[in-house]
Design an enzyme around this catalytic site. Structure first.
Site, PDB file in Angstrom:
ATOM      1  N   HIS A  99       0.836  -1.199   0.000  1.00  0.00           N
ATOM      2  CA  HIS A  99       0.000   0.000   0.000  1.00  0.00           C
ATOM      3  C   HIS A  99       0.872   1.251   0.000  1.00  0.00           C
ATOM      4  CE1 HIS A  99       0.629  -0.770   4.320  1.00  0.00           C
ATOM      5  NE2 HIS A  99       0.436   0.522   4.515  1.00  0.00           N
ATOM      6  N   HIS A 157       1.113   5.315   1.448  1.00  0.00           N
ATOM      7  CA  HIS A 157       0.671   6.377   2.355  1.00  0.00           C
ATOM      8  C   HIS A 157       1.139   7.702   1.782  1.00  0.00           C
ATOM      9  CE1 HIS A 157      -0.675   4.343   6.034  1.00  0.00           C
ATOM     10  NE2 HIS A 157       0.204   3.408   5.716  1.00  0.00           N
ATOM     11  N   TYR A 212       3.375   8.980  11.938  1.00  0.00           N
ATOM     12  CA  TYR A 212       2.737   7.705  11.642  1.00  0.00           C
ATOM     13  C   TYR A 212       3.196   7.157  10.292  1.00  0.00           C
ATOM     14  CZ  TYR A 212      -0.862   4.418  10.189  1.00  0.00           C
ATOM     15  OH  TYR A 212      -1.508   3.307   9.715  1.00  0.00           O
ATOM     16  N   GLN A 220       5.475   3.765   9.937  1.00  0.00           N
ATOM     17  CA  GLN A 220       4.583   2.677   9.558  1.00  0.00           C
ATOM     18  C   GLN A 220       5.344   1.394   9.246  1.00  0.00           C
ATOM     19  OE1 GLN A 220       1.207   2.620   9.516  1.00  0.00           O
ATOM     20  NE2 GLN A 220       1.246   0.504   8.916  1.00  0.00           N
TER      21      GLN A 220
END
Length: 151
Positions: free
Chosen positions: A62, A64, A126, A130
Site C-alpha cells: 500500500h 501512504h 505515523y 509505519q
C-alpha cells in the site's frame, strides 16, 4: 508549528489530507524493483496538478501520502487522476506487469482519505514509522513451533 496558508486569487486555504491506497488484489509488488519508479511517478503527477506531496511512504502492499490539495481540485478527482495516470505510466515503464495485472488495472478500486487538520505532526510520524511498526508486528506474530515428538 506555524500554519502555512496557501492562496489562490480570492482564497486563503490550508487543505491537507492523509491518503492510503493499494495495488489490485493487495499484491506485494510496490516494494522491490518498482519502488523507486513508482515513487518518482507519483511525485511527478502530484507536481503536474499543483498538489504538494508533504510526506509519502511506499509499503510493500500500500501507499501512504500526506498531501496538500488546492480547494479548486476535489480529492476524488485528484485520486482518479493520480491512480489512472500512474497506472498507465507504470505499465509503460514496466511492460512485464501487463501480464500480471491485465487490462491496465494496477490499483485497486477505492482509497482511504482523512483530513489532517492540526494533527499534521502526528500523521507525518505515523507515515514515517509505519514500516517499522509492521516489521515489529510481524516479528511478534511469528510463532516458533516445536515438534512435540522430538523430546
Amino acid at each position: 508549528m506555524a500554519k502555512q496558508e496557501n492562496s489562490l486569487a480570492h482564497t486563503k486555504w490550508l487543505c491537507k489530507y492523509h491518503i492510503v491506497f493499494t495495488p489490485k488484489y493487495r499484491r506485494k509488488i510496490i516494494y522491490n524493483q518498482y519502488r523507486e519508479s513508482i515513487g518518482k511517478i507519483l511525485r511527478q503527477l502530484c507536481s503536474y496538478k499543483g498538489v504538494e506531496l508533504l510526506e509519502g511512504h511506499l509499503m510493500p502492499d500500500h501507499v501512504h501520502m500526506l498531501v496538500s490539495i488546492p480547494p479548486k481540485t476535489s480529492v476524488s478527482s485528484f485520486m482518479g487522476y493520480l491512480k489512472g495516470k500512474s497506472a498507465l505510466m507504470i505499465f509503460d515503464n514496466h511492460a512485464n506487469l501487463k501480464y500480471k495485472f491485465g487490462n491496465r488495472h494496477f490499483w485497486a478500486e477505492g482509497y482511504y482519505v482523512s483530513t489532517v487538520g492540526l494533527n499534521e505532526a502526528t500523521i507525518r510520524k505515523y507515515i514515517q514509522d509505519q514500516e517499522k511498526a509492521d516489521i515489529a508486528l510481524d516479528k511478534l506474530s511469528v510463532k516458533e513451533y516445536e515438534d512435540p515428538f522430538t523430546r
